[in-house]
Scaffold this motif. Structure first.
Motif, PDB file in Angstrom:
ATOM      1  N   PHE A  69       0.835  -1.208   0.000  1.00  0.00           N
ATOM      2  CA  PHE A  69       0.000   0.000   0.000  1.00  0.00           C
ATOM      3  C   PHE A  69       0.867   1.254   0.000  1.00  0.00           C
ATOM      4  CE2 PHE A  69      -1.950   3.542   2.250  1.00  0.00           C
ATOM      5  CZ  PHE A  69      -3.132   3.696   1.542  1.00  0.00           C
ATOM      6  N   HIS A  70       1.881   1.272   0.861  1.00  0.00           N
ATOM      7  CA  HIS A  70       2.754   2.443   0.965  1.00  0.00           C
ATOM      8  C   HIS A  70       3.444   2.717  -0.363  1.00  0.00           C
ATOM      9  CE1 HIS A  70       5.060   5.346   3.359  1.00  0.00           C
ATOM     10  NE2 HIS A  70       6.102   5.018   2.619  1.00  0.00           N
ATOM     11  N   ALA A  71       3.860   1.665  -1.056  1.00  0.00           N
ATOM     12  CA  ALA A  71       4.563   1.824  -2.332  1.00  0.00           C
ATOM     13  C   ALA A  71       3.629   2.325  -3.418  1.00  0.00           C
ATOM     14  CB  ALA A  71       5.190   0.501  -2.746  1.00  0.00           C
ATOM     15  N   ILE A  72       2.452   1.707  -3.535  1.00  0.00           N
ATOM     16  CA  ILE A  72       1.515   2.090  -4.601  1.00  0.00           C
ATOM     17  C   ILE A  72       1.034   3.518  -4.405  1.00  0.00           C
ATOM     18  CG2 ILE A  72      -0.777   1.647  -5.578  1.00  0.00           C
ATOM     19  CD1 ILE A  72      -0.297  -1.338  -5.029  1.00  0.00           C
ATOM     20  N   TYR A  73       0.638   3.845  -3.189  1.00  0.00           N
ATOM     21  CA  TYR A  73       0.161   5.206  -2.947  1.00  0.00           C
ATOM     22  C   TYR A  73       1.316   6.212  -3.004  1.00  0.00           C
ATOM     23  CZ  TYR A  73      -2.988   8.829  -1.357  1.00  0.00           C
ATOM     24  OH  TYR A  73      -3.760   9.963  -1.296  1.00  0.00           O
ATOM     25  N   GLY A  74       2.494   5.762  -2.593  1.00  0.00           N
ATOM     26  CA  GLY A  74       3.669   6.623  -2.684  1.00  0.00           C
ATOM     27  C   GLY A  74       4.002   6.972  -4.124  1.00  0.00           C
ATOM     28  N   LEU A  75       3.876   6.001  -5.032  1.00  0.00           N
ATOM     29  CA  LEU A  75       4.105   6.273  -6.456  1.00  0.00           C
ATOM     30  C   LEU A  75       3.070   7.262  -6.993  1.00  0.00           C
ATOM     31  CD1 LEU A  75       4.992   2.727  -7.847  1.00  0.00           C
ATOM     32  CD2 LEU A  75       6.523   4.689  -7.622  1.00  0.00           C
ATOM     33  N   TYR A  76       1.840   7.102  -6.530  1.00  0.00           N
ATOM     34  CA  TYR A  76       0.780   8.047  -6.935  1.00  0.00           C
ATOM     35  C   TYR A  76       1.148   9.465  -6.496  1.00  0.00           C
ATOM     36  CZ  TYR A  76      -3.551  10.695  -6.436  1.00  0.00           C
ATOM     37  OH  TYR A  76      -4.495  11.679  -6.487  1.00  0.00           O
ATOM     38  N   ILE A  77       1.611   9.600  -5.261  1.00  0.00           N
ATOM     39  CA  ILE A  77       2.002  10.915  -4.757  1.00  0.00           C
ATOM     40  C   ILE A  77       3.198  11.456  -5.541  1.00  0.00           C
ATOM     41  CG2 ILE A  77       2.971  12.138  -2.769  1.00  0.00           C
ATOM     42  CD1 ILE A  77       1.394  10.263  -0.961  1.00  0.00           C
ATOM     43  N   ALA A  78       4.179  10.568  -5.782  1.00  0.00           N
ATOM     44  CA  ALA A  78       5.410  10.994  -6.452  1.00  0.00           C
ATOM     45  C   ALA A  78       5.155  11.534  -7.856  1.00  0.00           C
ATOM     46  CB  ALA A  78       6.392   9.830  -6.507  1.00  0.00           C
ATOM     47  N   PHE A  79       4.222  10.907  -8.576  1.00  0.00           N
ATOM     48  CA  PHE A  79       4.015  11.280  -9.976  1.00  0.00           C
ATOM     49  C   PHE A  79       2.856  12.254 -10.190  1.00  0.00           C
ATOM     50  CE2 PHE A  79       6.401   7.264 -10.413  1.00  0.00           C
ATOM     51  CZ  PHE A  79       7.423   7.722 -11.223  1.00  0.00           C
ATOM     52  N   THR A  80       2.161  12.625  -9.113  1.00  0.00           N
ATOM     53  CA  THR A  80       1.086  13.610  -9.255  1.00  0.00           C
ATOM     54  C   THR A  80       1.388  14.915  -8.518  1.00  0.00           C
ATOM     55  OG1 THR A  80      -0.107  12.679  -7.335  1.00  0.00           O
ATOM     56  CG2 THR A  80      -0.701  11.857  -9.535  1.00  0.00           C
ATOM     57  N   ALA A  81       2.388  14.873  -7.607  1.00  0.00           N
ATOM     58  CA  ALA A  81       2.712  16.069  -6.832  1.00  0.00           C
ATOM     59  C   ALA A  81       3.473  17.064  -7.699  1.00  0.00           C
ATOM     60  CB  ALA A  81       3.544  15.692  -5.610  1.00  0.00           C
ATOM     61  N   ASN A  82       3.278  18.339  -7.408  1.00  0.00           N
ATOM     62  CA  ASN A  82       3.990  19.415  -8.113  1.00  0.00           C
ATOM     63  C   ASN A  82       5.075  19.976  -7.205  1.00  0.00           C
ATOM     64  OD1 ASN A  82       2.381  19.390 -10.489  1.00  0.00           O
ATOM     65  ND2 ASN A  82       0.763  20.492  -9.385  1.00  0.00           N
ATOM     66  N   SER A  83       6.321  19.912  -7.672  1.00  0.00           N
ATOM     67  CA  SER A  83       7.424  20.454  -6.895  1.00  0.00           C
ATOM     68  C   SER A  83       7.709  21.888  -7.319  1.00  0.00           C
ATOM     69  CB  SER A  83       8.687  19.599  -7.108  1.00  0.00           C
ATOM     70  OG  SER A  83       9.813  20.232  -6.552  1.00  0.00           O
ATOM     71  N   ASN A  84       7.958  22.775  -6.344  1.00  0.00           N
ATOM     72  CA  ASN A  84       8.312  24.155  -6.666  1.00  0.00           C
ATOM     73  C   ASN A  84       9.766  24.440  -6.336  1.00  0.00           C
ATOM     74  OD1 ASN A  84       8.244  24.127  -3.909  1.00  0.00           O
ATOM     75  ND2 ASN A  84       6.730  25.766  -3.669  1.00  0.00           N
ATOM     76  N   VAL A  85      10.600  23.367  -6.388  1.00  0.00           N
ATOM     77  CA  VAL A  85      11.998  23.521  -6.002  1.00  0.00           C
ATOM     78  C   VAL A  85      12.746  24.460  -6.956  1.00  0.00           C
ATOM     79  CG1 VAL A  85      12.858  21.542  -7.330  1.00  0.00           C
ATOM     80  CG2 VAL A  85      14.026  22.225  -5.219  1.00  0.00           C
ATOM     81  N   ASN A  86      12.281  24.541  -8.209  1.00  0.00           N
ATOM     82  CA  ASN A  86      12.947  25.440  -9.158  1.00  0.00           C
ATOM     83  C   ASN A  86      12.696  26.911  -8.821  1.00  0.00           C
ATOM     84  OD1 ASN A  86      14.033  23.365 -10.707  1.00  0.00           O
ATOM     85  ND2 ASN A  86      12.164  23.137 -11.901  1.00  0.00           N
ATOM     86  N   ARG A  87      11.541  27.184  -8.216  1.00  0.00           N
ATOM     87  CA  ARG A  87      11.199  28.569  -7.860  1.00  0.00           C
ATOM     88  C   ARG A  87      11.626  28.912  -6.432  1.00  0.00           C
ATOM     89  NH1 ARG A  87       5.135  29.004  -8.411  1.00  0.00           N
ATOM     90  NH2 ARG A  87       5.225  26.761  -8.023  1.00  0.00           N
ATOM     91  N   PHE A  88      11.518  27.913  -5.548  1.00  0.00           N
ATOM     92  CA  PHE A  88      11.839  28.145  -4.142  1.00  0.00           C
ATOM     93  C   PHE A  88      12.786  27.038  -3.671  1.00  0.00           C
ATOM     94  CE2 PHE A  88       7.451  29.562  -4.926  1.00  0.00           C
ATOM     95  CZ  PHE A  88       7.597  30.918  -4.677  1.00  0.00           C
ATOM     96  N   GLY A  89      14.082  27.299  -3.756  1.00  0.00           N
ATOM     97  CA  GLY A  89      15.069  26.281  -3.430  1.00  0.00           C
ATOM     98  C   GLY A  89      15.366  26.192  -1.944  1.00  0.00           C
ATOM     99  N   THR A  90      14.321  26.102  -1.125  1.00  0.00           N
ATOM    100  CA  THR A  90      14.516  26.003   0.313  1.00  0.00           C
ATOM    101  C   THR A  90      14.851  24.570   0.706  1.00  0.00           C
ATOM    102  OG1 THR A  90      12.190  25.522   0.776  1.00  0.00           O
ATOM    103  CG2 THR A  90      12.843  27.855   0.662  1.00  0.00           C
ATOM    104  N   TYR A  91      15.347  24.423   1.936  1.00  0.00           N
ATOM    105  CA  TYR A  91      15.738  23.098   2.432  1.00  0.00           C
ATOM    106  C   TYR A  91      14.569  22.130   2.379  1.00  0.00           C
ATOM    107  CZ  TYR A  91      17.059  19.472   5.782  1.00  0.00           C
ATOM    108  OH  TYR A  91      17.307  18.264   6.387  1.00  0.00           O
ATOM    109  N   ARG A  92      13.397  22.539   2.870  1.00  0.00           N
ATOM    110  CA  ARG A  92      12.241  21.644   2.912  1.00  0.00           C
ATOM    111  C   ARG A  92      11.761  21.271   1.511  1.00  0.00           C
ATOM    112  NH1 ARG A  92      11.859  17.750   5.513  1.00  0.00           N
ATOM    113  NH2 ARG A  92      13.118  18.262   7.304  1.00  0.00           N
TER     114      ARG A  92
END
Length: 203
Positions: A69-92
């Motif tokens: 369950f953790h893997a399947i849902y984790g993949l869903y999160i990984a490939f649907t989440a939007n990262s803003n690291v290019n705009r906000f390069g903070t530690y978190r």
């Protein structure tokens, strides 16, 4: 309704990453670390774990199903989440993207490790020092296991930080800063244990 289901799934995903998966990771690292006491020490520890009563049931209910369950849902999160690291390069933000990357690496590593050990054991192979020594004697496999173990430990340690936040344990900014240092410490300690274990299997 969909929002409530998403909330519950994310909470469950977070919880399973710590209990029981995180607990199993700690136990697995400790058992494998017995190799630092010599091959016989590891073989005894592995034999003890392999002969636990109802082992198949325990592995299925406590390890494999939660990981699935953790893997399947984790993949869903990984490939649907939007990262803003290019705009906000903070530690978190960097920890956020690294959590997704290490999650994918961890999944690949676990699948391969289970294939080489548990599946092989089901066909009659013995999970022992000799098995792991033969696997890790290959420089490629040693590096693969090193990357896989460090990714798994990072994913757990950083996921522990997220767990504390999402479950309302660390609410204030100060508590989140403290938990950042604590989880970094968890990563460093477990990484040392993992590296010592790998070296023990090839030395």
């Amino acid at each position: 309704m969909a929002g409530n289901r998403e909330f519950v799934n994310r909470r469950l995903h977070s919880l399973l990453g710590v209990i029981p998966i995180g607990v199993f990771l700690l136990q697995h690292l400790v058992v494998n670390h017995f190799i630092t006491g010599g091959p016989e020490s590891f073989n005894k520890a592995a034999a003890f774990m392999g002969n636990l009563p109802f082992r198949i049931v325990l592995e299925t209910v406590v390890i494999y199903l939660p990981i699935l369950f953790h893997a399947i849902y984790g993949l869903y999160i990984a490939f649907t989440a939007n990262s803003n690291v290019n705009r906000f390069g903070t530690y978190r933000n960097w920890m956020y993207i690294l959590q997704r990357i290490t999650g994918v690496i961890t999944l690949i590593f676990i699948a391969w490790h289970v294939w080489q050990t548990r599946v092989a054991a089901a066909f009659g192979a013995e999970v022992s020092y000799e098995m792991m020594h033969d696997i890790l004697s290959s420089p490629f496999m040693f590096v693969f296991y090193l990357v896989g173990i460090l990714s798994t430990i990072f994913h757990f340690a950083n996921g522990l930080w997220s767990f504390l936040v999402s479950w309302g344990i660390t609410v204030s900014p100060r508590s989140q800063v403290i938990s950042t240092y604590v989880t970094i410490g968890v990563f460093v300690v477990l990484a040392i244990i993992g590296i010592q274990t790998l070296i023990g299997f090839v030395s």
